[in-house]
Design a protein around this motif. Structure first.
Motif, PDB file in Angstrom:
ATOM      1  N   VAL A   1     -25.074 -13.200   6.258  1.00 38.58           N
ATOM      2  CA  VAL A   1     -25.484 -13.223   7.659  1.00 38.58           C
ATOM      3  C   VAL A   1     -26.067 -11.855   8.001  1.00 38.58           C
ATOM      4  O   VAL A   1     -25.868 -10.887   7.266  1.00 38.58           O
ATOM      5  CB  VAL A   1     -24.281 -13.540   8.592  1.00 38.58           C
ATOM      6  N   ALA A   2     -26.747 -11.777   9.123  1.00 37.69           N
ATOM      7  CA  ALA A   2     -27.442 -10.542   9.475  1.00 37.69           C
ATOM      8  C   ALA A   2     -26.621  -9.615  10.358  1.00 37.69           C
ATOM      9  O   ALA A   2     -26.743  -8.389  10.268  1.00 37.69           O
ATOM     10  CB  ALA A   2     -28.762 -10.870  10.163  1.00 37.69           C
ATOM     11  N   GLY A   3     -25.794 -10.182  11.261  1.00 33.83           N
ATOM     12  CA  GLY A   3     -25.075  -9.332  12.172  1.00 33.83           C
ATOM     13  C   GLY A   3     -26.000  -8.743  13.234  1.00 33.83           C
ATOM     14  O   GLY A   3     -27.092  -9.262  13.481  1.00 33.83           O
TER      15      GLY A   3
ATOM     16  N   LEU B   1     -17.154 -12.184  13.370  1.00 35.31           N
ATOM     17  CA  LEU B   1     -17.403 -12.982  12.169  1.00 35.31           C
ATOM     18  C   LEU B   1     -16.102 -13.152  11.404  1.00 35.31           C
ATOM     19  O   LEU B   1     -15.417 -12.167  11.114  1.00 35.31           O
ATOM     20  CB  LEU B   1     -18.434 -12.297  11.272  1.00 35.31           C
ATOM     21  N   GLU B   2     -15.775 -14.407  11.072  1.00 35.74           N
ATOM     22  CA  GLU B   2     -14.656 -14.646  10.150  1.00 35.74           C
ATOM     23  C   GLU B   2     -15.215 -15.052   8.800  1.00 35.74           C
ATOM     24  O   GLU B   2     -15.982 -16.011   8.687  1.00 35.74           O
ATOM     25  CB  GLU B   2     -13.703 -15.725  10.644  1.00 35.74           C
ATOM     26  N   LEU B   3     -14.817 -14.330   7.761  1.00 37.34           N
ATOM     27  CA  LEU B   3     -15.136 -14.706   6.394  1.00 37.34           C
ATOM     28  C   LEU B   3     -14.120 -15.733   5.922  1.00 37.34           C
ATOM     29  O   LEU B   3     -12.922 -15.612   6.199  1.00 37.34           O
ATOM     30  CB  LEU B   3     -15.115 -13.479   5.483  1.00 37.34           C
TER      31      LEU B   3
ATOM     32  N   MET C   1     -19.565 -24.125  16.800  1.00 38.65           N
ATOM     33  CA  MET C   1     -19.408 -22.811  16.171  1.00 38.65           C
ATOM     34  C   MET C   1     -20.428 -22.626  15.047  1.00 38.65           C
ATOM     35  O   MET C   1     -20.499 -23.440  14.117  1.00 38.65           O
ATOM     36  CB  MET C   1     -17.990 -22.646  15.624  1.00 38.65           C
ATOM     37  N   PRO C   2     -21.217 -21.546  15.062  1.00 35.90           N
ATOM     38  CA  PRO C   2     -22.152 -21.301  13.962  1.00 35.90           C
ATOM     39  C   PRO C   2     -21.397 -20.953  12.677  1.00 35.90           C
ATOM     40  O   PRO C   2     -20.559 -20.043  12.667  1.00 35.90           O
ATOM     41  CB  PRO C   2     -22.971 -20.095  14.449  1.00 35.90           C
ATOM     42  N   VAL C   3     -21.669 -21.686  11.608  1.00 34.36           N
ATOM     43  CA  VAL C   3     -21.055 -21.430  10.308  1.00 34.36           C
ATOM     44  C   VAL C   3     -22.142 -21.427   9.245  1.00 34.36           C
ATOM     45  O   VAL C   3     -22.936 -22.369   9.159  1.00 34.36           O
ATOM     46  CB  VAL C   3     -19.986 -22.491   9.956  1.00 34.36           C
ATOM     47  N   THR C   4     -22.181 -20.365   8.454  1.00 30.19           N
ATOM     48  CA  THR C   4     -23.115 -20.256   7.340  1.00 30.19           C
ATOM     49  C   THR C   4     -22.391 -20.647   6.063  1.00 30.19           C
ATOM     50  O   THR C   4     -21.321 -20.101   5.751  1.00 30.19           O
ATOM     51  CB  THR C   4     -23.643 -18.818   7.215  1.00 30.19           C
TER      52      THR C   4
ATOM     53  N   ARG D   1     -22.304  -3.452   5.844  1.00 33.76           N
ATOM     54  CA  ARG D   1     -23.722  -3.643   6.190  1.00 33.76           C
ATOM     55  C   ARG D   1     -23.894  -4.351   7.529  1.00 33.76           C
ATOM     56  O   ARG D   1     -24.856  -4.059   8.260  1.00 33.76           O
ATOM     57  CB  ARG D   1     -24.398  -4.449   5.071  1.00 33.76           C
ATOM     58  N   VAL D   2     -22.977  -5.278   7.873  1.00 32.82           N
ATOM     59  CA  VAL D   2     -23.171  -6.077   9.087  1.00 32.82           C
ATOM     60  C   VAL D   2     -22.303  -5.610  10.256  1.00 32.82           C
ATOM     61  O   VAL D   2     -22.388  -6.181  11.346  1.00 32.82           O
ATOM     62  CB  VAL D   2     -22.906  -7.579   8.817  1.00 32.82           C
ATOM     63  N   LEU D   3     -21.486  -4.577  10.055  1.00 31.80           N
ATOM     64  CA  LEU D   3     -20.665  -4.051  11.141  1.00 31.80           C
ATOM     65  C   LEU D   3     -21.450  -3.045  11.988  1.00 31.80           C
ATOM     66  O   LEU D   3     -22.227  -2.252  11.457  1.00 31.80           O
ATOM     67  CB  LEU D   3     -19.429  -3.344  10.588  1.00 31.80           C
TER      68      LEU D   3
END
Length: 243
Positions: free
Chosen positions: A97-99, A43-45, A85-88, A129-131
């Motif tokens: 995101v859920a991870g 995931l890239e923030l 690419m999925p981007v929120t 939380r998502v790692l």
């Protein structure tokens, strides 16, 4: 309410020119990040125009992004591979995101775009939380140098042509570790403002945020080539691991 409370402000103002000359070569970052991904997902923030995420995905990794600016995402979508690419769309501090992810990264000083200390701390908590257990959070920022803001205000002439003039003004709040920057362009169409702000932090302060979120510092370098970090380093690449 400040304009800087809008997480999409930067992209709305800068997306059209973000990929212009002067951006760093993403290849060293991609070479550094790919082994840490451990197969992904990644995931890239503040994925922006995908300058790092897209070449990382080209290595065969599943890469997703979070981005507050639809304008930035439109630039990403126009690039090869960007349409898939999925981007929120959302605030990177919320990590919406859920991870779980093996690797999360936040590069090019973008942590400092969160201009409130609590929002920066929330970003670390939400990354944790998502790692996955043992997963990596990589942060790239500059190391603040008080000599760069030895006065409350600074003015720079950026460009002067026969058709326009652009100046850049900074105002610093050293107690709050923040600055406001205004890029002002004068041309035949009038006056154009592009505001920007940052809350900068020293590496040890970032380490404290990570520690409070349950992340531990595992590695730190001065650049993507793994140059040892020392007291003279002007930037740092820090790798935090989830406990």
């Amino acid at each position: 309410m400040s304009v800087f409370d809008d997480p999409g402000l930067f992209g709305r103002l800068w997306a059209a020119t973000y990929d212009g000359p002067g951006n760093p070569d993403p290849a060293p970052a991609v070479d550094f990040l790919a082994p840490l991904a451990d197969g992904g997902p990644v995931l890239e923030l503040a994925v922006g125009t995908g300058r790092v995420a897209l070449p990382l995905a080209a290595r065969g990794l599943t890469v997703e992004g979070v981005e507050a600016s639809p304008e930035m995402v439109a630039q990403l979508r126009a690039k090869p591979g960007g349409e898939h690419m999925p981007v929120t769309i959302g605030d990177m501090a919320d990590v919406p995101v859920a991870g779980p992810y093996r690797l999360v990264f936040l590069v090019f000083n973008t942590l400092f775009n969160l201009v409130d200390a609590e929002r920066q701390a929330a970003c670390f908590r939400n990354v944790a939380r998502v790692l996955t257990p043992g997963g990596a959070f990589v942060v790239e920022t500059y190391v603040p140098d008080p000599a760069d803001f030895d006065r409350d205000e600074q003015v720079q002439v950026r460009e002067v042509t026969e058709d326009s003039a652009t100046i850049r003004l900074h105002r610093y709040d050293r107690a709050a570790q923040t600055f406001v920057r205004q890029t002002v362009t004068f041309d035949a169409d009038g006056v154009h403002l592009r505001p920007f702000a940052m809350r900068y932090a020293w590496p040890e302060q970032i380490d404290e945020m990570a520690e409070r979120a349950g992340l531990r510092l595992a590695e730190r370098y001065a650049d993507w080539d793994r140059t040892p970090f020392d007291a003279d380093s002007r930037a740092h690449i820090s790798v935090y691991r989830n406990r």
